[in-house]
Design an enzyme around this catalytic site. Structure first.
Site, mmCIF file in Angstrom:
data_model
loop_
_atom_site.group_PDB
_atom_site.id
_atom_site.type_symbol
_atom_site.label_atom_id
_atom_site.label_comp_id
_atom_site.label_asym_id
_atom_site.label_seq_id
_atom_site.Cartn_x
_atom_site.Cartn_y
_atom_site.Cartn_z
ATOM 1 N N ARG A 105 -5.201 -21.142 48.081
ATOM 2 C CA ARG A 105 -5.061 -20.518 49.404
ATOM 3 C C ARG A 105 -4.172 -21.349 50.319
ATOM 4 O O ARG A 105 -3.556 -20.848 51.256
ATOM 5 C CB ARG A 105 -6.443 -20.314 50.042
ATOM 6 N N TYR B 233 6.279 1.371 60.970
ATOM 7 C CA TYR B 233 5.355 1.757 59.899
ATOM 8 C C TYR B 233 3.980 2.026 60.501
ATOM 9 O O TYR B 233 3.531 1.332 61.413
ATOM 10 C CB TYR B 233 5.298 0.640 58.854
ATOM 11 N N LYS C 233 7.851 -3.681 48.021
ATOM 12 C CA LYS C 233 8.938 -2.708 47.900
ATOM 13 C C LYS C 233 10.094 -3.251 47.054
ATOM 14 O O LYS C 233 9.917 -3.549 45.893
ATOM 15 C CB LYS C 233 9.386 -2.296 49.301
#
Length: 409
Positions: free
Chosen positions: A59, A112, A209
């Site tokens: 993390r 978005y 994407k």
């Protein structure tokens, strides 16, 4: 290599890569581990104190993730990057790391849908004010400016109507008023646009994407100065936990190797499809910056190298016909997202931008009749044939019964 800056195509393959000193693997190893072993207690303490470099816990950092971050920093021509678990983790990390209760942010009206939900629904809960503007010119930005304004957030081209914003105008405005500028560069990728060239401070991507390009990863990236990235990593990403998995980072590294040739094909095919749609009698308007009729065409060759692989268009049909058009698709998959090898089709008003009310959507230029398609890597002849048979489906419906005239919606 010499001191000459390598081409972006070369950066996609070689930047950030570290030689495998153990076995000589050509492909970078996947460090699929949650934690890292220390040689002794003193070394563990030194790493936690920041006195010794090295990994502690995934993390907080991971070699595979770090290669992705260094590669993205090189591609965006910035100092450093932070990889995140999702595109929205990149948005929230970039925004929340630098704002607090009492601050104000200016954002473009059309963004978005989940970005809009974060800005309009969540930030006010934490005492952060947001003003949405068209962001077409400096006058509108000046009118929105307040004494507590700290940040400007923009997408360009805007999702889903492909409106193009002037990055130089935004960069100059933010520099003039000492504001942090954040730009979502997902639709372009670093292959087509590098916002830092226009003074933008923070660039974000949904790595889901084009960066990955294979439809098998959900991830994000934030790119900025070393100082800002350190702040993001040590605050929101560390404490909220929106960090990427090593496996997803490894898959994106794989995808980046082919990014230049994929983007080139996406752009070439999208222009062909956009020209076809523009000439079709059932299409009222096509939104694609590669067309001379689009307001963003003037930016091609300067701010943008090409227009990308996403097209929006207004279908002249009723709601029932519009649904039949989408359902008739055989090659286009009915799905949200973009940048995949497969071509996708979706209805923004009821899907990606459903967090907007109808009034908010219309004000942002998102009509009920707007359809968004992401052009994949298939043959354009086959894609046009698929679109045409879907148009033919509307004709067949009209011959079966008289439908109400007007726009879909």
């Amino acid at each position: 290599m010499n001191n000459k800056q390598p081409h972006q195509d070369t950066v996609c393959i070689h930047a950030g890569k570290q030689k495998d000193g153990h076995h000589g693997a050509l492909t970078s190893p996947l460090y699929q581990t949650s934690t890292f072993v220390f040689d002794n207690a003193a070394q563990g303490a030194a790493r936690f104190a920041g006195e010794e470099p090295g990994y502690i816990y995934t993390r907080l950092g991971n070699p595979t993730v770090r290669e992705l971050e260094l590669k993205m920093a090189a591609l965006e021509k910035m100092e450093d990057a932070a990889a995140t678990a999702t595109g929205m983790a990149a948005v929230s990390g970039a925004v929340l790391s630098f704002l607090e209760a009492g601050d104000h942010i200016i954002a473009c009206k059309a963004v978005y849908g989940c970005t809009y939900a974060l800005l309009s629904h969540q930030l006010p809960k934490w005492g952060i004010e947001v003003t949405f503007v068209d962001m077409d010119n400096e006058e509108e930005l000046e009118q929105a400016l307040r004494s507590n304004t700290k940040m400007v957030f923009a997408e360009t081209p805007i999702n889903p109507n492909l409106k193009v914003l002037d990055l130089e105008l935004i960069g100059d405005f933010c520099e003039k008023h000492d504001l942090i500028s954040v730009v979502d560069n997902t639709f372009m990728s670093p292959m087509l646009q590098t916002p830092v060239d226009y003074g933008i401070d923070i660039v974000i991507h949904s790595a889901t994407k084009y960066l990955n390009g294979h439809g098998d990863v959900v991830a994000g990236v934030i790119v900025s100065s070393k100082e800002r990235i350190e702040t993001i990593k040590l605050t929101i990403l560390k404490d909220v936990g929106g960090t990427i998995s090593p496996h997803d980072a490894w898959l994106i590294l794989r995808g980046l190797k082919t990014l230049p040739i994929r983007v080139e094909r996406h752009c070439k095919s999208a222009l062909t499809i956009a020209e076809y749609l523009e000439s079709h009698p059932m299409v009222a308007e096509v939104y694609y910056p590669g067309l001379k009729s689009h307001q963003g065409y003037k930016f091609i060759g300067s701010q943008m190298k090409a227009a990308g692989g996403v097209i929006g268009f207004e279908l002249m049909a009723t709601l029932e016909e519009g649904q039949a058009f989408i359902d008739a698709m055989q090659l286009f998959s009915i799905a949200v997202s973009l940048g995949d090898a497969e071509s996708l089709i979706q209805h923004p008003a009821s899907m990606t931008h459903s967090p907007y009310t109808q009034e908010e959507r219309l004000a942002a230029g998102i009509s009920d009749g707007l359809i968004r398609i992401s052009i994949g890597l298939e043959s354009t002849d086959d894609l046009i044939a698929d679109l045409q048979q879907a148009f033919d489906r509307i004709v067949a419906l009209r011959s079966d019964s008289v439908s109400t005239a007007g726009n879909w919606g």
